[in-house]
Motif scaffolding. Sequence first.
Motif, PDB file in Angstrom:
ATOM      1  N   ARG A  26     -10.187  -2.701  52.574  1.00 54.87           N
ATOM      2  CA  ARG A  26     -10.060  -4.551  51.974  1.00 54.87           C
ATOM      3  C   ARG A  26     -11.321  -5.273  52.793  1.00 54.87           C
ATOM      4  O   ARG A  26     -11.570  -6.230  52.775  1.00 54.87           O
TER       5      ARG A  26
ATOM      6  N   LYS B 170     -21.536  -7.979  50.528  1.00 56.36           N
ATOM      7  CA  LYS B 170     -19.667  -8.029  49.847  1.00 56.36           C
ATOM      8  C   LYS B 170     -19.663  -7.113  50.833  1.00 56.36           C
ATOM      9  O   LYS B 170     -18.586  -6.715  51.608  1.00 56.36           O
ATOM     10  N   HIS B 171     -20.560  -5.568  50.931  1.00 64.43           N
ATOM     11  CA  HIS B 171     -20.031  -4.536  50.912  1.00 64.43           C
ATOM     12  C   HIS B 171     -20.088  -4.048  52.645  1.00 64.43           C
ATOM     13  O   HIS B 171     -19.467  -3.289  53.018  1.00 64.43           O
TER      14      HIS B 171
ATOM     15  N   LEU C 229      -6.213  -2.841  41.221  1.00 64.67           N
ATOM     16  CA  LEU C 229      -6.658  -3.955  42.020  1.00 64.67           C
ATOM     17  C   LEU C 229      -6.541  -5.583  42.033  1.00 64.67           C
ATOM     18  O   LEU C 229      -5.826  -6.037  41.178  1.00 64.67           O
ATOM     19  N   LYS C 230      -6.205  -5.978  43.218  1.00 71.24           N
ATOM     20  CA  LYS C 230      -6.108  -7.840  43.031  1.00 71.24           C
ATOM     21  C   LYS C 230      -7.128  -8.679  42.164  1.00 71.24           C
ATOM     22  O   LYS C 230      -6.220  -9.138  40.583  1.00 71.24           O
ATOM     23  N   SER C 231      -7.703  -7.775  42.393  1.00 75.63           N
ATOM     24  CA  SER C 231      -9.064  -8.668  40.597  1.00 75.63           C
ATOM     25  C   SER C 231      -8.608  -7.951  39.722  1.00 75.63           C
ATOM     26  O   SER C 231      -9.392  -8.631  38.822  1.00 75.63           O
TER      27      SER C 231
ATOM     28  N   VAL D 286     -15.900   0.324  47.250  1.00 74.28           N
ATOM     29  CA  VAL D 286     -14.637  -0.712  46.237  1.00 74.28           C
ATOM     30  C   VAL D 286     -14.494  -1.702  47.083  1.00 74.28           C
ATOM     31  O   VAL D 286     -13.480  -1.072  47.771  1.00 74.28           O
ATOM     32  N   THR D 287     -14.947  -3.299  47.639  1.00 75.36           N
ATOM     33  CA  THR D 287     -13.910  -4.140  48.120  1.00 75.36           C
ATOM     34  C   THR D 287     -13.683  -5.160  47.448  1.00 75.36           C
ATOM     35  O   THR D 287     -13.583  -6.240  47.277  1.00 75.36           O
ATOM     36  N   ASP D 288     -11.916  -4.694  47.745  1.00 79.28           N
ATOM     37  CA  ASP D 288     -10.753  -5.589  47.207  1.00 79.28           C
ATOM     38  C   ASP D 288      -9.391  -4.535  47.882  1.00 79.28           C
ATOM     39  O   ASP D 288      -9.319  -4.182  49.128  1.00 79.28           O
ATOM     40  N   GLU D 289      -8.675  -5.931  47.991  1.00 82.80           N
ATOM     41  CA  GLU D 289      -7.220  -5.304  48.176  1.00 82.80           C
ATOM     42  C   GLU D 289      -6.427  -5.136  46.837  1.00 82.80           C
ATOM     43  O   GLU D 289      -6.495  -5.387  46.017  1.00 82.80           O
TER      44      GLU D 289
ATOM     45  N   GLN E 188      -9.259  -4.809  39.081  1.00 82.96           N
ATOM     46  CA  GLN E 188      -9.932  -3.928  38.506  1.00 82.96           C
ATOM     47  C   GLN E 188      -9.274  -2.220  38.898  1.00 82.96           C
ATOM     48  O   GLN E 188      -8.507  -2.616  39.841  1.00 82.96           O
TER      49      GLN E 188
END
Length: 506
Positions: free
Chosen positions: A226, A300-301, A347-349, A333-336, A351
């Motif tokens: 996250r 980003k990561h 993911l919320k994006s 991967v940086t996401d929620e 993906q």
Amino acid sequence: MPDTVTLPQAARADAADGPATEHFDVVIVGAGISGIGAAYHLATQRPGTSFAILESQESFGGTWLTHRYPGIRSDSDLYTFGYRFKPWTSAPIATAAEIRTYMGEVIRDNDLERHIRYGHKIGAARWSSTDSQWTLEAVRADTGETVRISANFLWMCQGYYRHDEGYTPQWPGMESFQGRIVHPQTWPQDLDYKGKKVVVIGSGATAATLVPAIAEDVEHVIMLQRTPTYFIPARNANQLADTLRELQIDETWIHEIVRRKIIYDQAVFTRRAFEEPDAVKKELLAGVRAHLGPDYDVDKHFTPSYRPWRQRIAYVPDGDLFKGVRSGKASVVTDEIERFTAKGILLKSGQELEADIVVSATGFHLNVLGDIDFAIDGKPLVFSDTVTYRGMMFTGVPNMAWVFGYFRASWTLRADLVGDFVCRLLAHMKEKGARRVEVALRPEDKDMKLLSWIDTENFNPGYILRGMHLLPRRGEKPEWQHTQDYWGEKDIFPAIDLDDPAFVYR
């Protein structure tokens, strides 16, 4: 090693109260890194003291026995995570097996085996002011019988998390996932991940260890986070130690010299993290970029939003995590997480990450005082109602010390300091003829503001935030808090005035 021990102690049989009660001067709870260290200090500094170590698991090691996921290793160097009294002679970052071998040598070389009782899970601890002692009830794993053991003093070395269950958040759709969800803390020994698609949720030391350990065997592994974490990529060697060995310096000297140098360097780094956080952040990220190259999106990561040392920083020995990413076998991967699906994670994006196995490297459940049912003179002990004395004793709790290590330095540094303190306290009680000691707020402390266990602006890992309501309170004065400052405590602890009014003897 045997799971029972026979010591020259008289058992007290009270037919009306159930089983016989065996008595010791001291009972140590836990045979992990803290408990074995406590036993060594007790045996060497207080010879003649009768003691037993009660351990719920089948062997010694604590964390290093419980965690059996691939690649399990320390995230602190063993020159400082190792005991001060036993030289470390291998690579600074060690595997769980190497750490248990090291601990086993301490047990063997100091004749501690006979004091350890494995498979003894303590359910209750009762303090009696009439008898000035603790009575423990433990269930034996091999027979299922309840045994009773009493002690004049209780030394809590059980660690700070539940060994039988890790923390896994509940995400929507988990029941629809057709693959397997596992937690590193309860890693199935029959788990076959070869050629599989694996997603590791988390970005702490566990994830950073697990991802490179399985990267070569899986089809692909994704570290799903996250938010990013700071890492220190470094060669898994100590140049000073290697040079001293080339000069054929005695290992005891090497251990002490290297240990002092690492502690000094850590103090400088920690101070800089507070005084010049932007410069430290730039240096940490430069180390990552050196491994991943100029084209990788480090911003980003691998760039956290918080300043360095607000959460623990893990070492990445020889940059193995980053090597896995560069090889293409691993990715970040940086996401929620929006929800789980039949095939993986959405993911919320938008993906979707396909996975055969999802590993929730999401932390653990904080465990204070071993989930033991404590009572003092028949009244249940509410740990969160107490105030801590330097993070090792608690107001209103007689004849007990607790080991809780450091976040920004090796845990064992504090275990050694607490060991010295407890042995000195026991000697002082004997000199005074006191059977009971507890800490209490002094008259000058009556208007002191009471706060949460730790300043969350200073340090805020998830497991502390989730369990803060379980922990004791701290005061504004340094003696009434766990300062997390080894570099100060190493001089303060030996100088603690045991006749300060904060200590009440009876």
